[in-house]
Design an enzyme around this catalytic site. Sequence first.
Site, short mmCIF file in Angstrom:
data_model
loop_
_atom_site.label_atom_id
_atom_site.label_comp_id
_atom_site.label_asym_id
_atom_site.label_seq_id
_atom_site.Cartn_x
_atom_site.Cartn_y
_atom_site.Cartn_z
N PRO A 65 62.54 -87.29 -10.17
CA PRO A 65 61.79 -87.30 -9.13
C PRO A 65 60.56 -86.26 -9.09
O PRO A 65 60.97 -85.12 -9.53
CB PRO A 65 62.46 -87.38 -8.09
CG PRO A 65 63.63 -86.80 -8.33
CD PRO A 65 64.09 -87.07 -9.79
N GLU A 66 59.33 -86.45 -9.02
CA GLU A 66 58.44 -85.49 -8.99
C GLU A 66 57.92 -85.41 -7.45
O GLU A 66 58.65 -85.90 -6.40
CB GLU A 66 57.12 -86.05 -9.39
CG GLU A 66 57.32 -86.15 -11.03
CD GLU A 66 57.24 -84.84 -11.63
OE1 GLU A 66 56.84 -84.03 -11.22
OE2 GLU A 66 58.01 -84.93 -12.87
N HIS A 81 78.19 -94.87 -6.20
CA HIS A 81 78.02 -93.64 -6.92
C HIS A 81 78.07 -92.54 -5.47
O HIS A 81 77.48 -91.52 -5.68
CB HIS A 81 77.11 -93.33 -7.99
CG HIS A 81 77.21 -94.20 -8.99
ND1 HIS A 81 78.18 -93.93 -9.95
CD2 HIS A 81 76.57 -95.20 -9.35
CE1 HIS A 81 77.90 -94.80 -10.89
NE2 HIS A 81 77.20 -95.99 -10.41
N ARG A 101 74.26 -90.00 -12.20
CA ARG A 101 74.37 -89.14 -13.24
C ARG A 101 75.16 -87.67 -12.78
O ARG A 101 75.25 -86.84 -13.80
CB ARG A 101 73.11 -89.02 -14.06
CG ARG A 101 72.68 -90.49 -14.28
CD ARG A 101 71.44 -90.40 -15.15
NE ARG A 101 71.67 -89.75 -16.47
CZ ARG A 101 70.82 -89.33 -17.32
NH1 ARG A 101 69.40 -89.82 -16.98
NH2 ARG A 101 70.81 -88.66 -18.45
#
Length: 290
Positions: free
Chosen positions: A2-3, A95, A115
């Site tokens: 993400p930016e 998750h 992740r």
Amino acid sequence: VPELPEVEVVRRGLARWVAGRTIDNVEVLLPRSVRRHLGGPVDFADLLVGRTVTGVERRGKFLWLPLDDDDAVLAHLGMSGQLLMQPSDESDEKHLRVRIRFADDGRELRFVDQRTFGGLQVQTLGPDLFTGRVVPESAAHIAPDPLEAVFDVRRLAAALRRRRTGIKRALLDQSLVSGIGNIYADEALWRARMHYARPTSAFTTAQVGTLIGHATDVMQQALAQGGTSFDSLYVDVNGSSGYFERSLEVYGREDEPCRRCGRPIVREPFMNRSSFRCPTCQRVPRGAHW
Ligand SMILES: [Zn+2]
């Protein structure tokens, strides 16, 4: 990854749900997701229970929830981290890593991270080294981003003139300015008709202002297009990137015609990534700092 605009979308999405709510219960389902919290999962939970979240703040890609004292919950989104406000009776995400329940609400804040590069930690708040804005310890050395109220173009211009470096390296240097990633730097430089290796030492404050204005425009555009998730309880950091990519002028457009002059865009290796530019609109400057 993400930016800044995606993180700002998350911030806005969360702010109206969590601000003013008191934490009732914290459940760490995966200790790895609080590994940056040195006191461990039990300490993490103990520090939060009974505390009130006062808002959601951001600097660059740093996102934090200030609490009703000198602490904040700092969220690292990593590659795949998400912060979701969900009804408590909604079934758990596959998750789900950390669950934060609020006392006065039927909803809970969930940190979901496939992740597991991201995580949460409690950090002390204090003034940064640049403006005195109160930020978490890890962000104290990170310069303001262009969307912050405390951002000062004169301060940035003065800092740039003291460096012997190229402008794109400087834009990506978080000790000078934060939140401008590789894509936004390339887009801003194309709009400003500047080569990425242009030496920062010769920049005027007006030129810095123009360049930062372009970077801000591109990020605001991305932010506007990421706004579709604002009305959803499900705040998805990866939700809108594909839509935005179609509006990029130079990034990812190798061999395609420049939208200003028609010359094919070139891609060049840069700091283990790539730089995209128009060879006509963005000529190699004298005294280039590669
Ligand atoms: Zn061109």
